[in-house]
Design an enzyme around this catalytic site. Structure first.
Site, PDB file in Angstrom:
ATOM      1  N   TRP A 124       0.815  -1.219   0.000  1.00 58.31           N
ATOM      2  CA  TRP A 124       0.000   0.000   0.000  1.00 58.31           C
ATOM      3  C   TRP A 124       0.852   1.275   0.000  1.00 58.31           C
ATOM      4  O   TRP A 124       0.328   2.370   0.128  1.00 58.31           O
ATOM      5  CB  TRP A 124      -0.933   0.016   1.201  1.00 58.31           C
ATOM      6  CG  TRP A 124      -0.276  -0.349   2.503  1.00 58.31           C
ATOM      7  CD1 TRP A 124       0.418   0.468   3.342  1.00 58.31           C
ATOM      8  CD2 TRP A 124      -0.251  -1.653   3.100  1.00 58.31           C
ATOM      9  NE1 TRP A 124       0.874  -0.225   4.419  1.00 58.31           N
ATOM     10  CE2 TRP A 124       0.482  -1.533   4.310  1.00 58.31           C
ATOM     11  CE3 TRP A 124      -0.772  -2.887   2.744  1.00 58.31           C
ATOM     12  CZ2 TRP A 124       0.694  -2.620   5.152  1.00 58.31           C
ATOM     13  CZ3 TRP A 124      -0.551  -3.960   3.582  1.00 58.31           C
ATOM     14  CH2 TRP A 124       0.164  -3.833   4.777  1.00 58.31           C
TER      15      TRP A 124
ATOM     16  N   GLU B 154      -5.600   1.441   5.565  1.00 56.73           N
ATOM     17  CA  GLU B 154      -5.695   2.013   6.906  1.00 56.73           C
ATOM     18  C   GLU B 154      -6.779   1.327   7.743  1.00 56.73           C
ATOM     19  O   GLU B 154      -6.599   1.115   8.944  1.00 56.73           O
ATOM     20  CB  GLU B 154      -5.967   3.523   6.822  1.00 56.73           C
ATOM     21  CG  GLU B 154      -4.797   4.340   6.296  1.00 56.73           C
ATOM     22  CD  GLU B 154      -3.565   4.220   7.172  1.00 56.73           C
ATOM     23  OE1 GLU B 154      -3.701   3.958   8.389  1.00 56.73           O
ATOM     24  OE2 GLU B 154      -2.448   4.386   6.644  1.00 56.73           O
TER      25      GLU B 154
ATOM     26  N   TYR C 159      -7.834   9.584  13.330  1.00 49.78           N
ATOM     27  CA  TYR C 159      -6.569   9.054  12.828  1.00 49.78           C
ATOM     28  C   TYR C 159      -6.690   8.639  11.359  1.00 49.78           C
ATOM     29  O   TYR C 159      -5.854   9.010  10.528  1.00 49.78           O
ATOM     30  CB  TYR C 159      -6.105   7.847  13.650  1.00 49.78           C
ATOM     31  CG  TYR C 159      -5.109   7.031  12.877  1.00 49.78           C
ATOM     32  CD1 TYR C 159      -3.801   7.476  12.735  1.00 49.78           C
ATOM     33  CD2 TYR C 159      -5.493   5.860  12.212  1.00 49.78           C
ATOM     34  CE1 TYR C 159      -2.892   6.765  11.962  1.00 49.78           C
ATOM     35  CE2 TYR C 159      -4.588   5.151  11.439  1.00 49.78           C
ATOM     36  CZ  TYR C 159      -3.295   5.607  11.314  1.00 49.78           C
ATOM     37  OH  TYR C 159      -2.409   4.926  10.527  1.00 49.78           O
TER      38      TYR C 159
ATOM     39  N   ASP D 197      -1.458   7.323  15.662  1.00 47.50           N
ATOM     40  CA  ASP D 197      -1.914   6.019  16.141  1.00 47.50           C
ATOM     41  C   ASP D 197      -1.099   5.637  17.372  1.00 47.50           C
ATOM     42  O   ASP D 197      -0.336   6.458  17.909  1.00 47.50           O
ATOM     43  CB  ASP D 197      -1.810   4.958  15.039  1.00 47.50           C
ATOM     44  CG  ASP D 197      -0.363   4.645  14.664  1.00 47.50           C
ATOM     45  OD1 ASP D 197       0.567   5.351  15.139  1.00 47.50           O
ATOM     46  OD2 ASP D 197      -0.155   3.691  13.901  1.00 47.50           O
TER      47      ASP D 197
END
Length: 408
Positions: A45, A58, A141, A159
Site C-alpha cells: 500500500w 488504513e 486518525y 496512532d
C-alpha cells in the site's frame, strides 16, 4: 545540542498552547525522512496513487498485524478494485473476504462508507481530513492518514505507534487524559513538514506520518526498543521503555464447537451456524455450531486451539462427529504463529451426531449445510476459518501479488 525535557502536559495547559520543544522540529523530521527513505518496509500500500487503496489499507491495519494484512489487502483489491465495485457488492461477500481479519465492524463500515462515497461524492473520496471524517467508520486518525498520504494534507496522523514515539522523545509517561492528548496532538502537528511546492510530486506530510508509524512499529517498539538504531535518538529523553498505564488483564474462557461433516453425492458438506443479526460481535457471520460445555464434559476433543477476540483469550475445543465415508483429515505438522496446540483425532475420539446435534446451543433455523469447496466465499468468523483449516476441511489459500493497483 542541549538535551532538555519538554514540559509535561500540566493540568492548566490548554490545547492552544503547544509545549516548548528542546530541538528543531525541522531537523527531527529531516533525520526521520532520511531514515525512512533507506529503511522503510516494502509494503503493497506504499508508493501508490489510489486514495481508495490507502483507505482500505488504513482500515485493515487497525488492530491487525501487518503480515496478516498484506495477503488479505491484495485479495480484497483484486475482488473489489474500486470504490464503486465495493459499494455495489453484497455485504456477505465483503464479510467473506474479510474473514480471518477480525473486528468485522470495520468491514461493514468500509462497505457502508463506499456506498456513502458513491452516493454523496460521486464515487470519489473527499480530499480533506474534515470531509473524510464524515465517512462511516472513519475517525480522526484514519481521516488524517488518508488526507496526508493520498492528498498531501499537512496534518498529523496519530496512532498507538506515533503516541509512543512522541511520549518517549519528550520523556512523558503514558497519559490518556484529554489535556495530555491535546498536548501530544500539538507536538505531533509541529513535526509534520510542509509541502515543498503545490506542483511538486513529493509528499512530505504523508511520508512523515508513515515514517513515524514505521519507527514505532520497527524500532521504537513497546518492549525492548532498538534505541541504537533510532534516527532521532539524539532528541530522545527516554532512551528505553517509558512509563505506561497498567493493562487490563486478559480474560480467558473455554468454549466448544461441533465439526459435523456429511456426504451429499460427490460433495462434502459441513454444518455451520449463522450468528444472530443482533449480536454485538460478528453479527450474521457463520461459525461452527456451538456446544454447551456440560454436553462435552466427559469427552476428549479432536482439536484444541487458542483464539483471541478483543480482551478475551478463548481455549477452543472442537468435537468431530463420526460420519460414514468422511474420515478425519488433520495435518499434525501445521501449527500457526500463535503456537496453537493441535491434537490429532483417532477414530475412538469421534462422537456420534445423534448424541451432540440435539445439544447444539443454537436455533435449528440458523443451522445450514455448506459445500466445503465454497467455504472461502462465505463470511466465516476467524475462529471458524482457523478450525476448518486446522482440521483439513478448508484449504489454506496461497498468497498472491496479483491485483495490486498500478503506479502512476
Amino acid at each position: 545540542m542541549p538535551r532538555r525535557k519538554a514540559a509535561p502536559p500540566a493540568e492548566d495547559q490548554s490545547a492552544e498552547s503547544a509545549p516548548h520543544l528542546a530541538f528543531d522540529p525541522a531537523e527531527f523530521s529531516a533525520r526521520l525522512a532520511h531514515w525512512f527513505k533507506h529503511n522503510a518496509r516494502d509494503l503493497p500500500w506504499r508508493n501508490i496513487r489510489d486514495p481508495y487503496a490507502t483507505w482500505l489499507s488504513e482500515i485493515m491495519l487497525q488492530q491487525t498485524r501487518v503480515a496478516t494484512v498484506i495477503e488479505r489487502y491484495v485479495e480484497f483489491l483484486e475482488r473489489f478494485p474500486t470504490v464503486t465495485a465495493l459499494a455495489e457488492a453484497e455485504e456477505a461477500d465483503v464479510l467473506a473476504l474479510w474473514s480471518g481479519l477480525g473486528y468485522y465492524r470495520r468491514a461493514r463500515m468500509l462497505h457502508r462508507g463506499a456506498q456513502f462515497v458513491l452516493r454523496e461524492f460521486d464515487g470519489k473520496l473527499p480530499r480533506t481530513s474534515h470531509e473524510l471524517r464524515t465517512l462511516p467508520g472513519v475517525g480522526d486518525y484514519t481521516a488524517a492518514a488518508i488526507a496526508s498520504i493520498a492528498f498531501r494534507e499537512r496534518i498529523a496522523a496519530i496512532d498507538g505507534n506515533v503516541e509512543r514515539v512522541i511520549n518517549r522523545v519528550l520523556g512523558w509517561p503514558e497519559d490518556r487524559s484529554t489535556k495530555a492528548r491535546a498536548a501530544l496532538q500539538q507536538v505531533a502537528q509541529s513535526l509534520v513538514p510542509p509541502l515543498l511546492s503545490p506542483r511538486s510530486k513529493a509528499n512530505p506530510p504523508g511520508d512523515h506520518n508513515q515514517a513515524m508509524m514505521e519507527l514505532g512499529a520497527t524500532v521504537c517498539t513497546p518492549r525492548s526498543p532498538l534505541c541504537l538504531q533510532c534516527p532521532v535518538v539524539e532528541f530522545c529523553q527516554t532512551r528505553g521503555e517509558h512509563i505506561t498505564a497498567p493493562r487490563a488483564k486478559q480474560k480467558s474462557r473455554t468454549v466448544a464447537y461441533l465439526l459435523a461433516i456429511r456426504k451429499r453425492g460427490t460433495s462434502t458438506e459441513v454444518l455451520l451456524h449463522k450468528r444472530d443479526a443482533q449480536q454485538s460481535l460478528m453479527a450474521n457471520m457463520l461459525e461452527l455450531p456451538p456446544l454447551p460445555m456440560e454436553a462435552v464434559a466427559e469427552r476428549e476433543p479432536t482439536l484444541r486451539l487458542r483464539h483471541s477476540i478483543t480482551d478475551t483469550s478463548y481455549y477452543v475445543q472442537i468435537f468431530t462427529e463420526s460420519a460414514p465415508g468422511v474420515p478425519p483429515h488433520h495435518d499434525p505438522d501445521v501449527i500457526d504463529e500463535y503456537h496453537d496446540e493441535l491434537v490429532v483425532a483417532t477414530p475412538d475420539d469421534h462422537v456420534d451426531s445423534s448424541e451432540l446435534l440435539p445439544q447444539i446451543a443454537a436455533s435449528a433455523e440458523a443451522l445450514q449445510w455448506h459445500n466445503t469447496k465454497l467455504l472461502a466465499l462465505l463470511p466465516l468468523t476467524g475462529l471458524a476459518r482457523k478450525a476448518l483449516q486446522r482440521s483439513g476441511v478448508m484449504l489454506v489459500p496461497r498468497p498472491t501479488l496479483a491485483g495490486l493497483p498500478p503506479l502512476e
